[in-house]
Scaffold this active site. Structure first.
Site, PDB file in Angstrom:
ATOM      1  N   LYS A   1      14.539   4.849 -11.091  1.00 43.30           N
ATOM      2  CA  LYS A   1      13.616   5.055  -9.975  1.00 43.30           C
ATOM      3  C   LYS A   1      13.528   3.824  -9.071  1.00 43.30           C
ATOM      4  CE  LYS A   1       8.733   5.590  -8.922  1.00 43.30           C
ATOM      5  NZ  LYS A   1       7.440   5.110  -9.420  1.00 43.30           N
TER       6      LYS A   1
ATOM      7  N   ASP B   1       0.876  -1.169   0.000  1.00 46.71           N
ATOM      8  CA  ASP B   1       0.000   0.000   0.000  1.00 46.71           C
ATOM      9  C   ASP B   1       0.911   1.216   0.000  1.00 46.71           C
ATOM     10  OD1 ASP B   1      -2.786   0.834  -0.033  1.00 46.71           O
ATOM     11  OD2 ASP B   1      -2.340   1.849   1.840  1.00 46.71           O
TER      12      ASP B   1
END
Lengths: 210, 210
Positions: free
Chosen positions: A183, A77
């Site tokens: 990233k 999450d």
């Protein structure tokens, strides 16, 4: 070897119906010999995200998948926490985007709220919470953060979600202007990864694979 | 009434051996008719904090106390996350203070690390994670954050820990210069409290008392 944490091996369910997250988690797990099955392939239904923290929501998705599948289950999450908004949208990051129509509309709302507070700090951080739940109920949990500035208007068309609106500290480009490897890549020399999810995964791999 | 969360009533164990935290938690719980017993009074031993997140450490302290006492158990884990240090000291906030000798020595170290990174942002946030674990294993978890700037040298002699080194946004005084009520008080009008712990507690009370 870290004896305080349970080791993960064999097959695991990825408790997400998001194809982008599924692909990214499979790529992260593959080097460790983990076979990743998707919750969608098993016909699992996603539970309501009633938790009030990133970790609570990651855990409840993983727990539901572990209970139904009988396999260890892995869930994420994540969200963007804006200092000037006391951490909002935070766990509601995806919901704000859904309600606004898309991430750009949600970020226009964030930007307007920030401006309404005078000349606020542009500071923000991304959080990624990872949970692994085993069928016997055992839980392992990890959290990664990356700090930076909110950028408006957005820059870049790579990544997804709020990436074009966030410039990590020490960089002159947003996540939307970076390659997936820049990233999300896990540095081979053991140094810290850049993204929140990759950082959480580095903690997980130290705890559950070494 | 929030049906997604289990309600708390009757007696609860506060899983801390820190007298300051015990007092603060008792004050927060008293208005809800909760009788708070301390872990120390029951002779409970604190487990090692092997978790890698605030919530994991709060949960393992609460779980250990619930298992031994047979009562719902309530625990807190908290710390200061400095942007320029990628969130450190974070879950290690108390450990850094212990190893340095005290909080001022730990903060001198934080300050030196920040300076070594050039002209870094002074941004930081406090996090408080609260966990309640019932004897049947059920967990409720909450997290509160407050954003602001690192202050060096320290200001104020109130509060404890890193309070004199942190100035919350929208205020010209540090937590060390604020009264307990200003920092920790729960506003009667339902607006947001100031401190991280009071904010986490507001979430808890909405979920578990209403």
């Amino acid at each position: 070897m870290n004896d305080a944490h349970r080791k993960l091996s064999g097959r695991v369910v990825i408790a997400t119906h998001n194809p982008g997250k599924l692909r990214e988690m499979r790529e992260l797990l593959a080097p460790y010999g983990i076979e990743a099955v998707s919750a969608g392939d098993l016909g699992l239904i996603e539970p309501d995200e009633t938790g009030l923290t990133f970790l609570a929501n990651a855990e409840l998705k993983a727990r539901a998948a572990a209970e139904v599948s009988g396999l260890p289950a892995f869930a994420d999450d994540s969200g963007l926490c804006v200092d000037a908004l006391d951490g909002d949208p935070g766990i509601y990051s995806a919901r704000w985007a859904k309600e606004a129509g898309d991430f750009t509309a949600a970020m226009a709302h964030v930007h307007a709220l920030m401006q309404a507070r005078g000349a606020p700090t542009p500071r923000a951080h991304f959080v990624s919470a990872l949970a692994i739940v085993w069928p016997d109920g055992h839980l392992e949990q990890f959290e990664g953060k990356v700090f930076g500035d909110i950028v408006w208007p957005p820059r870049g068309d790579k990544g997804f979600g709020y990436d074009p609106f966030f410039q990590p500290d020490g960089h002159s480009r947003t996540f939307g202007e970076m390659s997936s490897d820049e990233k999300h890549g896990i540095p081979a020399d053991g140094s810290q990864a850049l993204s929140h999810r990759a950082r959480a995964f580095q903690d997980l791999s130290k705890a559950c694979f070494e």
